[in-house]
Design a protein around this motif. Sequence first.
Motif, PDB file in Angstrom:
ATOM      1  N   VAL A 176       2.668 -13.928   2.639  1.00 49.52           N
ATOM      2  CA  VAL A 176       3.507 -12.965   1.923  1.00 49.52           C
ATOM      3  C   VAL A 176       4.872 -12.844   2.591  1.00 49.52           C
ATOM      4  CG1 VAL A 176       1.503 -11.631   1.159  1.00 49.52           C
ATOM      5  CG2 VAL A 176       2.690 -10.976   3.273  1.00 49.52           C
ATOM      6  N   SER A 177       5.823 -12.308   1.801  1.00 50.24           N
ATOM      7  CA  SER A 177       7.145 -11.981   2.334  1.00 50.24           C
ATOM      8  C   SER A 177       7.740 -10.899   1.447  1.00 50.24           C
ATOM      9  CB  SER A 177       8.066 -13.198   2.343  1.00 50.24           C
ATOM     10  OG  SER A 177       8.494 -13.508   1.024  1.00 50.24           O
ATOM     11  N   ALA A 178       8.898 -10.377   1.839  1.00 50.67           N
ATOM     12  CA  ALA A 178       9.637  -9.476   0.967  1.00 50.67           C
ATOM     13  C   ALA A 178      10.051 -10.256  -0.284  1.00 50.67           C
ATOM     14  CB  ALA A 178      10.860  -8.929   1.682  1.00 50.67           C
ATOM     15  N   PRO A 179       9.993  -9.647  -1.457  1.00 51.66           N
ATOM     16  CA  PRO A 179      10.295 -10.373  -2.700  1.00 51.66           C
ATOM     17  C   PRO A 179      11.662 -11.067  -2.655  1.00 51.66           C
ATOM     18  CG  PRO A 179       9.337  -8.240  -3.209  1.00 51.66           C
ATOM     19  CD  PRO A 179       9.586  -8.256  -1.729  1.00 51.66           C
TER      20      PRO A 179
ATOM     21  N   GLU B 113      -2.596  -4.502  -0.761  1.00 55.86           N
ATOM     22  CA  GLU B 113      -2.756  -4.104  -2.164  1.00 55.86           C
ATOM     23  C   GLU B 113      -1.659  -3.133  -2.589  1.00 55.86           C
ATOM     24  OE1 GLU B 113      -6.669  -2.559  -2.535  1.00 55.86           O
ATOM     25  OE2 GLU B 113      -7.660  -4.516  -2.357  1.00 55.86           O
ATOM     26  N   ASN B 114      -1.377  -2.135  -1.762  1.00 58.45           N
ATOM     27  CA  ASN B 114      -0.360  -1.139  -2.090  1.00 58.45           C
ATOM     28  C   ASN B 114       1.039  -1.750  -2.068  1.00 58.45           C
ATOM     29  OD1 ASN B 114       0.171   1.723  -2.671  1.00 58.45           O
ATOM     30  ND2 ASN B 114       1.276   1.689  -0.727  1.00 58.45           N
ATOM     31  N   ASP B 115       1.297  -2.639  -1.109  1.00 56.32           N
ATOM     32  CA  ASP B 115       2.609  -3.289  -1.029  1.00 56.32           C
ATOM     33  C   ASP B 115       2.881  -4.159  -2.255  1.00 56.32           C
ATOM     34  OD1 ASP B 115       3.322  -2.296   1.562  1.00 56.32           O
ATOM     35  OD2 ASP B 115       1.922  -3.721   2.429  1.00 56.32           O
ATOM     36  N   LEU B 116       1.873  -4.842  -2.739  1.00 56.64           N
ATOM     37  CA  LEU B 116       2.040  -5.668  -3.935  1.00 56.64           C
ATOM     38  C   LEU B 116       2.262  -4.798  -5.165  1.00 56.64           C
ATOM     39  CD1 LEU B 116      -0.734  -8.387  -3.391  1.00 56.64           C
ATOM     40  CD2 LEU B 116       1.727  -8.587  -2.953  1.00 56.64           C
ATOM     41  N   ALA B 117       1.508  -3.703  -5.247  1.00 51.42           N
ATOM     42  CA  ALA B 117       1.634  -2.807  -6.402  1.00 51.42           C
ATOM     43  C   ALA B 117       3.028  -2.187  -6.487  1.00 51.42           C
ATOM     44  CB  ALA B 117       0.576  -1.711  -6.334  1.00 51.42           C
ATOM     45  N   HIS B 118       3.675  -1.945  -5.322  1.00 53.13           N
ATOM     46  CA  HIS B 118       5.005  -1.325  -5.295  1.00 53.13           C
ATOM     47  C   HIS B 118       6.112  -2.360  -5.070  1.00 53.13           C
ATOM     48  CE1 HIS B 118       2.411   2.194  -4.599  1.00 53.13           C
ATOM     49  NE2 HIS B 118       3.396   2.877  -5.147  1.00 53.13           N
ATOM     50  N   ALA B 119       5.779  -3.638  -5.243  1.00 54.07           N
ATOM     51  CA  ALA B 119       6.754  -4.730  -5.140  1.00 54.07           C
ATOM     52  C   ALA B 119       7.493  -4.738  -3.809  1.00 54.07           C
ATOM     53  CB  ALA B 119       7.759  -4.664  -6.297  1.00 54.07           C
ATOM     54  N   GLN B 120       6.803  -4.356  -2.737  1.00 52.78           N
ATOM     55  CA  GLN B 120       7.390  -4.437  -1.400  1.00 52.78           C
ATOM     56  C   GLN B 120       7.103  -5.783  -0.742  1.00 52.78           C
ATOM     57  OE1 GLN B 120       5.490  -0.719   0.032  1.00 52.78           O
ATOM     58  NE2 GLN B 120       7.572  -0.043   0.503  1.00 52.78           N
ATOM     59  N   LEU B 121       6.068  -6.454  -1.220  1.00 50.89           N
ATOM     60  CA  LEU B 121       5.726  -7.794  -0.767  1.00 50.89           C
ATOM     61  C   LEU B 121       5.345  -8.633  -1.965  1.00 50.89           C
ATOM     62  CD1 LEU B 121       3.463  -7.080   2.367  1.00 50.89           C
ATOM     63  CD2 LEU B 121       5.812  -7.986   2.404  1.00 50.89           C
ATOM     64  N   GLU B 122       5.458  -9.954  -1.808  1.00 51.69           N
ATOM     65  CA  GLU B 122       4.985 -10.878  -2.832  1.00 51.69           C
ATOM     66  C   GLU B 122       4.187 -11.983  -2.164  1.00 51.69           C
ATOM     67  OE1 GLU B 122       8.115 -12.855  -4.899  1.00 51.69           O
ATOM     68  OE2 GLU B 122       9.014 -13.710  -3.082  1.00 51.69           O
ATOM     69  N   VAL B 123       3.189 -12.499  -2.877  1.00 49.89           N
ATOM     70  CA  VAL B 123       2.382 -13.607  -2.378  1.00 49.89           C
ATOM     71  C   VAL B 123       3.120 -14.910  -2.642  1.00 49.89           C
ATOM     72  CG1 VAL B 123       0.194 -14.834  -2.585  1.00 49.89           C
ATOM     73  CG2 VAL B 123       0.240 -12.340  -2.736  1.00 49.89           C
ATOM     74  N   LEU B 124       3.215 -15.751  -1.619  1.00 48.93           N
ATOM     75  CA  LEU B 124       3.924 -17.022  -1.727  1.00 48.93           C
ATOM     76  C   LEU B 124       2.936 -18.168  -1.929  1.00 48.93           C
ATOM     77  CD1 LEU B 124       6.469 -16.556   1.210  1.00 48.93           C
ATOM     78  CD2 LEU B 124       6.791 -16.013  -1.214  1.00 48.93           C
ATOM     79  N   ASP B 125       3.395 -19.173  -2.636  1.00 46.08           N
ATOM     80  CA  ASP B 125       2.576 -20.359  -2.895  1.00 46.08           C
ATOM     81  C   ASP B 125       2.740 -21.327  -1.735  1.00 46.08           C
ATOM     82  OD1 ASP B 125       1.041 -22.330  -3.975  1.00 46.08           O
ATOM     83  OD2 ASP B 125       2.524 -22.979  -5.465  1.00 46.08           O
TER      84      ASP B 125
END
Length: 285
Positions: A160-163, A228-240
């Motif tokens: 993950v990283s910041a969007p 889970e909370n970070d993804l829901a609030h767009a604070q992190l994104e999962v990278l491929d």
Amino acid sequence: METFLVVARHSSIRRAAAQLHITEAAASAAVAHIEKQLGAKLIAKHGRGIALTDAGRVYAGYCRSILGLMKEAHAAVREAETGRLRIGVVSTAGEYVLLRLLASFRNRYPDIDIGLSIQPRDLLFIELTHHETDLVIAGRPPRDNGLVIRARRPSRLVVVSAPGQWPDPLTATWLLRGQGSGTRDTTLALLDRLQIRPRTLTLGTHGAVRAAAREGLGVTLIHSDAIENDLAHAQLEVLDVEGTPLDRPWHAVTTRTPTPTARLFLTHIMDTDQVGAHAFRAARA
């Protein structure tokens, strides 16, 4: 033995005596008495303090196991619902897995005295081997150490990283946990498989790594339970990233002879009626 272990832990007669609320002379005499009985030097002067000799390190290991077994024996003869439960847990599982389970367990068995040890994975399994904890929740234990995986709960490791901050994670700075962390070891193994040598930044704790990723300092490999909370609030994104996500279940681990309270806790965390979707599943023999 307890006095000797405290002396060994602090590498100081003075600090050990202060912790034990005894005089320095009494602490020194206790160690000298053991040395006389064994016919071996256990400690030696080292700079301004003391250090264990080779014999002292061997003896300290036995002392930890003996005292741990004594506490385990005391717990084994008590009623399980009024005893003591010592749980060891890595910080990520402590925050995002154990607390939910612990809350329902405490409501169900309010008379059980619970103690927690939050340590890196490697230290937790050493504590369990020495019978200093009753049950550990962490990644997979080392093989051939006499420990038994009793239950598992699915979990995945994702990058993950910041969007929008690191479109190419292979050229990013990778944020690492401290020494002894299973996630750190897995991250370094992943970088080897990807055949890259990126810049790294070691931040030690899970919370610091997660916060650094949110601030855009780099990318990190982390348990999906923790974000889970970070993804829901767009604070992190999962990278491929090739080779991810990685299946890395949580394990509930005991010695070959779990205490009554440990068995009670295992039964509880595998009871879907009590803990719902957060339940562990019994491990196959």
